[in-house]
Design a protein around this motif. Sequence first.
Motif, PDB file in Angstrom:
ATOM      1  N   PHE A 262       3.490  -3.568   7.639  1.00 57.06           N
ATOM      2  CA  PHE A 262       2.361  -2.967   6.938  1.00 57.06           C
ATOM      3  C   PHE A 262       1.400  -4.045   6.462  1.00 57.06           C
ATOM      4  O   PHE A 262       1.761  -5.216   6.308  1.00 57.06           O
ATOM      5  N   HIS A 263       0.166  -3.645   6.247  1.00 62.68           N
ATOM      6  CA  HIS A 263      -0.879  -4.511   5.714  1.00 62.68           C
ATOM      7  C   HIS A 263      -0.848  -4.382   4.198  1.00 62.68           C
ATOM      8  O   HIS A 263      -0.497  -3.322   3.665  1.00 62.68           O
ATOM      9  N   PRO A 264      -1.192  -5.427   3.451  1.00 62.88           N
ATOM     10  CA  PRO A 264      -1.076  -5.336   1.990  1.00 62.88           C
ATOM     11  C   PRO A 264      -1.922  -4.244   1.343  1.00 62.88           C
ATOM     12  O   PRO A 264      -1.629  -3.827   0.218  1.00 62.88           O
ATOM     13  N   LEU A 265      -2.971  -3.751   2.017  1.00 60.91           N
ATOM     14  CA  LEU A 265      -3.758  -2.662   1.448  1.00 60.91           C
ATOM     15  C   LEU A 265      -3.284  -1.283   1.894  1.00 60.91           C
ATOM     16  O   LEU A 265      -3.806  -0.270   1.441  1.00 60.91           O
ATOM     17  N   ASP A 266      -2.283  -1.225   2.784  1.00 56.64           N
ATOM     18  CA  ASP A 266      -1.772   0.063   3.242  1.00 56.64           C
ATOM     19  C   ASP A 266      -1.067   0.808   2.115  1.00 56.64           C
ATOM     20  O   ASP A 266      -0.502   0.198   1.200  1.00 56.64           O
ATOM     21  N   PHE A 267      -1.036   2.151   2.254  1.00 56.44           N
ATOM     22  CA  PHE A 267      -0.199   2.934   1.344  1.00 56.44           C
ATOM     23  C   PHE A 267       1.266   2.767   1.736  1.00 56.44           C
ATOM     24  O   PHE A 267       1.650   2.991   2.885  1.00 56.44           O
ATOM     25  N   THR A 268       2.075   2.355   0.781  1.00 52.28           N
ATOM     26  CA  THR A 268       3.532   2.363   0.935  1.00 52.28           C
ATOM     27  C   THR A 268       4.110   2.875  -0.377  1.00 52.28           C
ATOM     28  O   THR A 268       3.454   2.843  -1.419  1.00 52.28           O
ATOM     29  N   GLN A 269       5.350   3.341  -0.333  1.00 49.27           N
ATOM     30  CA  GLN A 269       5.989   3.818  -1.558  1.00 49.27           C
ATOM     31  C   GLN A 269       6.167   2.643  -2.524  1.00 49.27           C
ATOM     32  O   GLN A 269       6.629   1.580  -2.132  1.00 49.27           O
ATOM     33  N   ILE A 270       5.790   2.860  -3.790  1.00 48.75           N
ATOM     34  CA  ILE A 270       5.802   1.738  -4.730  1.00 48.75           C
ATOM     35  C   ILE A 270       7.210   1.387  -5.212  1.00 48.75           C
ATOM     36  O   ILE A 270       7.443   0.299  -5.716  1.00 48.75           O
ATOM     37  N   ASN A 271       8.151   2.300  -5.044  1.00 54.24           N
ATOM     38  CA  ASN A 271       9.513   2.078  -5.539  1.00 54.24           C
ATOM     39  C   ASN A 271      10.462   2.052  -4.340  1.00 54.24           C
ATOM     40  O   ASN A 271      10.818   3.089  -3.784  1.00 54.24           O
ATOM     41  N   SER A 272      10.873   0.865  -3.917  1.00 59.75           N
ATOM     42  CA  SER A 272      11.649   0.735  -2.681  1.00 59.75           C
ATOM     43  C   SER A 272      13.031   1.367  -2.804  1.00 59.75           C
ATOM     44  O   SER A 272      13.553   1.921  -1.822  1.00 59.75           O
ATOM     45  N   GLU A 273      13.653   1.302  -3.978  1.00 61.84           N
ATOM     46  CA  GLU A 273      14.985   1.888  -4.145  1.00 61.84           C
ATOM     47  C   GLU A 273      14.916   3.408  -4.025  1.00 61.84           C
ATOM     48  O   GLU A 273      15.769   4.036  -3.380  1.00 61.84           O
ATOM     49  N   ILE A 274      13.899   4.005  -4.643  1.00 59.12           N
ATOM     50  CA  ILE A 274      13.728   5.455  -4.542  1.00 59.12           C
ATOM     51  C   ILE A 274      13.364   5.833  -3.107  1.00 59.12           C
ATOM     52  O   ILE A 274      13.798   6.866  -2.585  1.00 59.12           O
TER      53      ILE A 274
END
Length: 366
Positions: A262-274
Motif C-alpha cells: 500500500f501507499h502511505p496515503l491509501d486507506f488501510t485499517q488503522i488497528n492492525s490487531e482488530i
Amino acid sequence: MNKTNKLNNKCHVNSISHDGRGIAHINGKTTFIEGALPNEEVEFVYTKKRSQYDEAKATAILTAAPERVTPKCPHFGVCGGCSLQHMAPNYQIEIKQQILLEQLQHFGDLQPETVLPPLTGPAWNYRRKARLGVKYVVKKEKVLVGFREKNGRFLADLNGCEVLHESVGNRINELSTFIATLDNYKEIPQIEVAVADEITALVIRHMQEFSPCDLAKLKAFAKEQQFQLYLQPKGPDSVHLLYPEATSDHLKYTINNVNLLFHPLDFTQINSEINKKMVAKTIELLQPQSDDAILDLFCGLGNFTLPLARLCQEIIGVEGSEQMVERATNNAKYNNINNTSFYTANLDTEKLDAPWMQKQFNKILL
C-alpha cells in the motif's frame, strides 16, 4: 447560537450521545454535557444555547459512574484526538455498540436478529494511520506537532500520544524539535503517518521547496529514527520517496499469509490487531468452500478479498476508487493469486448494469 454565562449548574445525566457526551434533560430541554457519563451527578456550565438543545461542559463530577476511569493521556480534554478516555475500555465498546444499534433503528428502521460479540484489541498505541498538524507558534516559540484542540482552532501542545503507534506517539517531541531546525519550518502544515509491519512512514507536506541543507537534515533524521520518509510538495500525486533511496516506495502488511502493498496515503485499517480479527471472523462466517463464487463490495486494496481468494473458486472485488482497484489487482499479482477480478464502480448508485453484476454469486461480503 449564543454564548452563555459561566454559572455552575447541577444535574443528573441520563444517557450518552454518539460523540461521547452525556445527555441530560433540563427543564424539558436536551443538554449535551462534555465529560459526563450516564448515571452521574455533575456540576456543569453552559457553553452554547440553541433553540432545540443546549451544550455544556462538566466542571465537577459529584457522583461518579463505576465506568469512569482516570484518562491515561495528560492531554485528554484539551486535545481533540480522543473523546472517550474517561470511560473504561470495555464500556467504550459497549457504548459504541449501543449507539450503532440505536442509529440503525433510528435512520434505517433496522433491528439485527443477531449481534455478535465485539472484536477487541489493545486500548493503547493501536492507531497506525493519522494526519498530524504542524505549526510554528510565535507566542510559544515552538513548533507544535499533533492533533487539533477540541475547539478545532489551534493545535494541541503535545508531548506524546498514547493512542498512536509507539514509533510516532513516543516521538512527538523529537519531531517538533527536529522540524524547528529546518530552514523551511514555517512552511510545513501537516505530516501523514502510516505504519506498516516493519517500518513507519511519514509524508511531510511542504508549501515551499526544501533547501539542499534541509534535504540532508531530513535524510539524516529519517535514518536516525528509522522512518521511511516521503515529501509532498503539492497534491497527493506529488508524493515521492526521499529516504531510504533505492527502495520500493510501497509499504507492506501481512494478513493470513497474504502480503498487501500500500501507499502511505491509501486507506488501510488503522488497528492492525482488530483487522486480523475482522478477516478471521469474516472467514469464519462466510465459510468459503472450493466451489464458492464470492462478491466483495467496497473491497479497497484487497484486505478481505485476497485472504478469501485462497479458500474459494472465484472472488470479485468492487471498489469506488480506481486507484485502489489498481492496487488490489497488483496485490493479487504480487501474491500469485489468479482467481480474482477487480472492478471500479460507484456502489452508492441505485442502478448498476456492470458486467460483474451479471455473474452468479452464492456469497457476498459487504
